[in-house]
Scaffold this active site. Structure first.
Site, PDB file in Angstrom:
ATOM      1  N   ASN A 137       0.702 -10.559  -0.805  1.00  0.00           N
ATOM      2  CA  ASN A 137       0.912 -11.799   0.106  1.00  0.00           C
ATOM      3  C   ASN A 137       2.157 -12.375  -0.309  1.00  0.00           C
ATOM      4  OD1 ASN A 137      -0.530 -10.939   2.389  1.00  0.00           O
ATOM      5  ND2 ASN A 137      -2.220 -11.726   1.289  1.00  0.00           N
TER       6      ASN A 137
ATOM      7  N   ASP B 262      -9.993  -0.958  -1.241  1.00  0.00           N
ATOM      8  CA  ASP B 262      -9.824  -2.410  -1.892  1.00  0.00           C
ATOM      9  C   ASP B 262      -8.781  -2.299  -1.852  1.00  0.00           C
ATOM     10  OD1 ASP B 262      -9.735  -5.178  -2.669  1.00  0.00           O
ATOM     11  OD2 ASP B 262      -8.824  -4.998  -3.627  1.00  0.00           O
TER      12      ASP B 262
ATOM     13  N   GLU C 211      -9.021  -8.272   1.847  1.00  0.00           N
ATOM     14  CA  GLU C 211      -7.831  -6.713   1.886  1.00  0.00           C
ATOM     15  C   GLU C 211      -9.430  -5.761   2.070  1.00  0.00           C
ATOM     16  OE1 GLU C 211      -8.418  -8.577  -1.696  1.00  0.00           O
ATOM     17  OE2 GLU C 211      -8.479  -9.101  -0.024  1.00  0.00           O
TER      18      GLU C 211
ATOM     19  N   ASP D  96      -1.323  -9.323   6.561  1.00  0.00           N
ATOM     20  CA  ASP D  96      -1.468  -9.110   7.993  1.00  0.00           C
ATOM     21  C   ASP D  96      -1.064  -7.378   8.353  1.00  0.00           C
ATOM     22  OD1 ASP D  96      -3.112 -11.605   7.689  1.00  0.00           O
ATOM     23  OD2 ASP D  96      -1.849 -12.847   9.288  1.00  0.00           O
TER      24      ASP D  96
ATOM     25  N   HIS E 272       2.178 -13.881   4.012  1.00  0.00           N
ATOM     26  CA  HIS E 272       1.055 -13.481   5.000  1.00  0.00           C
ATOM     27  C   HIS E 272       1.392 -12.831   5.876  1.00  0.00           C
ATOM     28  CE1 HIS E 272      -1.924 -15.181   2.284  1.00  0.00           C
ATOM     29  NE2 HIS E 272      -0.770 -16.805   2.208  1.00  0.00           N
TER      30      HIS E 272
END
Length: 703
Positions: free
Chosen positions: A583, A575, A619, A592, A588
């Site tokens: 983010n 994680d 994630e 990505d 965002h």
């Protein structure tokens, strides 16, 4: 003069006809008995199948009912546990700092810690003072502001802050039910929300968390569907679930993600008719078996689950009945064969009697037969008609006419065969090799898909089109089967002359000569488009790692393989630390890009055929692999963690490092120690939680 009249009257008229009549009458009698017995078998078989299907569907119905009835119970348990965790965290911070920090500093630490703990969507901790002041509200801190929420009401007019404070002060903890409009939605609809609050004595606060009941119901439905889709019973047994609005939730033995529009209107109407009976109903239809396109007759039982507006069903293929009837039919054949043998003995006796008569007739027609054979051979080789004037008897002239028609049909059939061979040459990929695997011939389809001419292929091995990604073990298995004189079937990834990839489904047969293998014939089918579709169905679109759906399939296969061979299987749950804050700070789009960079490292570290990288959601990633022991597995996990941090992706909100880091939970078990998928997943999740709690940017191994 008609030869047929002479033979009929002289030889067969009396003896053979009477014998055949006796045989036919007896055979009809046996056949009628077979029909009666077959009808009873069908009735008994269908009755037993109906009982089995109804029992299996009622099990699933009860399972759904149990889960539906336990939604609130599970929600309460989860809420109580999470709030108790938050309370424990707050108390630890308070006890650790009460003698060294100010009250405001301690409160700030508690709020910041709980504020950063995230779970599902619309789920977060809140803190209020018991005098009605907001401390942590909608994930926002109001510690330094005097936000009075004492008179806040829910959509039904309940003063829920006052009610929460009353529970905290009088009972110390408890549940409360309210109605709210969900945050971050455009809908004005109010939803039932269950919350649990607990008194935090040091500052006269109460800490709480709430779940929207409809979210819990939706999650429960997903869990139920996933479980039911995984169930198999008997040889071909599986369940299907459809909603009353014509959506298939489980179709063809698999969960439909997303639910698909039910493809067969008439079959759906049969289901609707059957569920008019509250106890469910049966119907017959035709459907293909799993992993097959051929359809078989099937008996199904369906029952409605009214609360969720679901149609639950399962079916049983009836080809087992056909097999049972085939056994009975074979028994009848055996009886007929025995009786035929007896009749044959009678025939032998009769033929001895008529031998002398037939010999005279034979000599009489011998000349015509010899003439017929001679003319037929000549006409067959020269493709000419037989001259009818060469025969004395009407019967032989008739035969000659039929032979002329046959010759004409043969010529036509030869042309058809040539046409069919041309079609095969253009559409089926075929090649032959000698015993050493050197190509001896290759048809047009092989040349077209490979990009090589037949001249370029002759004398070469099939390594000329072998793709480097294909595992060596596949070819070892192939040659092991072929050298043992067995055929081999499988899917092969190849590369044409231009370096482009294509896939074929191949079947290879040994060619024998006097018991020895002299070569091999390979027949292939182009499945490139099918493999592309398969790749898309198991791959996460953003990261190009495997998706969660493929993870659910692959982890079960790997656990079973590890159990069979008793080797170490390892699973990492990874994680990204503080990814929500990343983010929020960088956007965002950057998030990505970061997920792609992290996944590229995971893909690089799972290049072996036995290693797999998955995106489990958001994630969170998973890695399935195997090493000789736990120490090597831990080194492998550490190398991944270090390489991700070495990317030096700036992350100012990361408390563990100035760069983006990850926390990893590792499970390493030997095959005989593995229990189930849920156990492995739970152990990895606990190890990941431990890594997070221990300061993040580290690997923790499950005990």
């Amino acid at each position: 003069m008609k030869l047929s009249n002479l033979i009929l009257k002289a030889i067969f008229f009396t003896a053979i006809i009477s014998t055949f009549l006796a045989f036919i009458i007896n055979t009809l009698f046996e056949y009628n008995n077979f029909l009666d017995e077959a009808d009873q078998i069908k009735k008994d078989f269908t009755k037993q199948r109906k009982a089995d299907l109804k029992r299996e569907v009622n099990k699933i119905y009860n399972y759904i009912s149990y889960n539906e009835n336990n939604i609130i119970i599970k929600a309460k348990e989860k809420l109580r546990n999470r709030v108790n965790d938050a309370y424990s965290i707050a108390y630890k911070i308070y006890n650790k700092n009460k003698n060294i920090k100010t009250e405001k500093e301690i409160q700030y630490l508690i709020i910041t810690t709980l504020q950063n703990i995230t779970y599902e969507k619309d789920t977060y901790f809140f803190i209020n003072s018991n005098e009605g002041r907001a401390i942590l509200f909608n994930t926002n801190s109001y510690l330094n502001s005097n936000k009075n929420i004492w008179n806040l009401k829910d959509e039904k007019g309940t003063y829920f802050i006052q009610k929460q404070s009353n529970i905290a002060l009088n009972k110390k903890e408890g549940f409360i039910d309210n109605y709210f409009i969900k945050p971050n939605t455009k809908s004005n609809k109010a939803y039932d929300k269950l919350s649990f609050i607990k008194l935090f004595e040091p500052y006269n606060w109460h800490i709480g968390m709430g779940f929207y009941i409809d979210n819990l119901t939706r999650e429960t439905k997903i869990e139920v569907v996933d479980y039911i889709a995984s169930i198999r019973y008997g040889r071909e047994g599986y369940f299907f679930i459809n909603s009353l609005d014509k959506k298939a939730l489980i179709h063809d033995g698999k969960r439909a993600i997303p639910p698909l529009k039910y493809p067969d209107e008439s079959l759906f109407q049969k289901q609707l008719e059957a569920i008019k009976n509250p106890d469910g109903g049966f119907f017959f239809y035709k459907f293909n078996k799993l992993n097959s396109t051929k359809k078989y007759k099937k008996l199904a039982f369906v029952k409605e689950y009214p609360k969720w507006k679901w149609i639950i069903g399962t079916g049983s293929y009836m080809d087992e009945l056909d097999n049972e009837l085939l056994k009975k039919q074979n028994q009848l054949k055996n009886v007929i064969i025995v009786k035929s043998s007896i009749i044959l003995l009678i025939f032998v006796f009769l033929f001895i009697l008529i031998y002398f008569v037939s010999k005279k007739i034979t000599s009489f027609i011998e000349s015509n037969i010899i003439n017929l054979i001679s003319l037929f051979n000549s006409a067959s080789s020269d493709l000419k008609k037989i001259n009818l004037n060469k025969f004395t008897f009407i019967e032989f002239r008739t035969i000659a006419k039929k032979l002329n028609k046959t010759l004409k049909l043969r010529n036509k059939a030869e042309k058809t065969v040539r046409d069919l061979l041309e079609i095969i040459n253009k559409n089926v990929i075929i090649s032959t090799t000698d015993a050493k695997g050197k190509i001896q011939s290759a048809n047009d389809s092989f040349c077209k898909i490979s990009g090589y001419t037949e001249k370029e292929l002759i004398g070469k091995s099939h390594n000329i089109v072998r793709h480097p990604d294909m595992p060596k073990e596949t070819y070892k298995q192939m040659w092991r089967a072929l050298l043992n004189g067995k055929s081999w079937e499988g899917e092969l990834k190849n590369r044409n002359k231009e370096g482009e990839t294509y896939w074929v489904k191949a079947t290879i047969y040994p060619i024998f000569n006097k018991g020895k293998i002299k070569g091999y014939t390979a027949i292939r089918q182009d499945i490139t488009d099918k493999k592309r579709v398969e790749y898309l169905s198991i791959t996460d679109e953003l990261t190009q790692t495997y998706n969660r759906r493929y993870f659910n399939t692959k982890i079960e296969e790997e656990i079973n393989r590890a159990k069979r061979n008793n080797y170490y299987l390892a699973f990492i749950m990874l994680d990204i630390d503080f990814f929500k804050l990343y983010n929020d700070n960088y956007g965002h789009h950057k998030g990505d890009e970061t997920l792609i960079k992290v996944s590229q490292i995971l893909i690089k570290h799972t290049a072996r055929a036995s290693d797999f990288a998955f995106r489990l959601g958001g994630e969170e990633f998973g890695i399935l692999f195997s090493y000789k022991n736990e120490e090597d597995s831990l080194m492998y996990a550490e190398s991944i963690r270090k390489e991700i941090e070495a990317l030096k992706i700036e992350h100012k909100a990361n408390e563990a490092s100035p760069y983006l880091t990850t926390s990893l939970g590792l499970v390493v078990k030997k095959g005989k120690e593995l229990e189930s998928i849920d156990t492995v997943y739970k152990l990895a999740d606990e190890a990941l939680y431990k890594a997070k709690e221990s300061g993040k940017n580290r690997v923790c191994v499950s005990n």
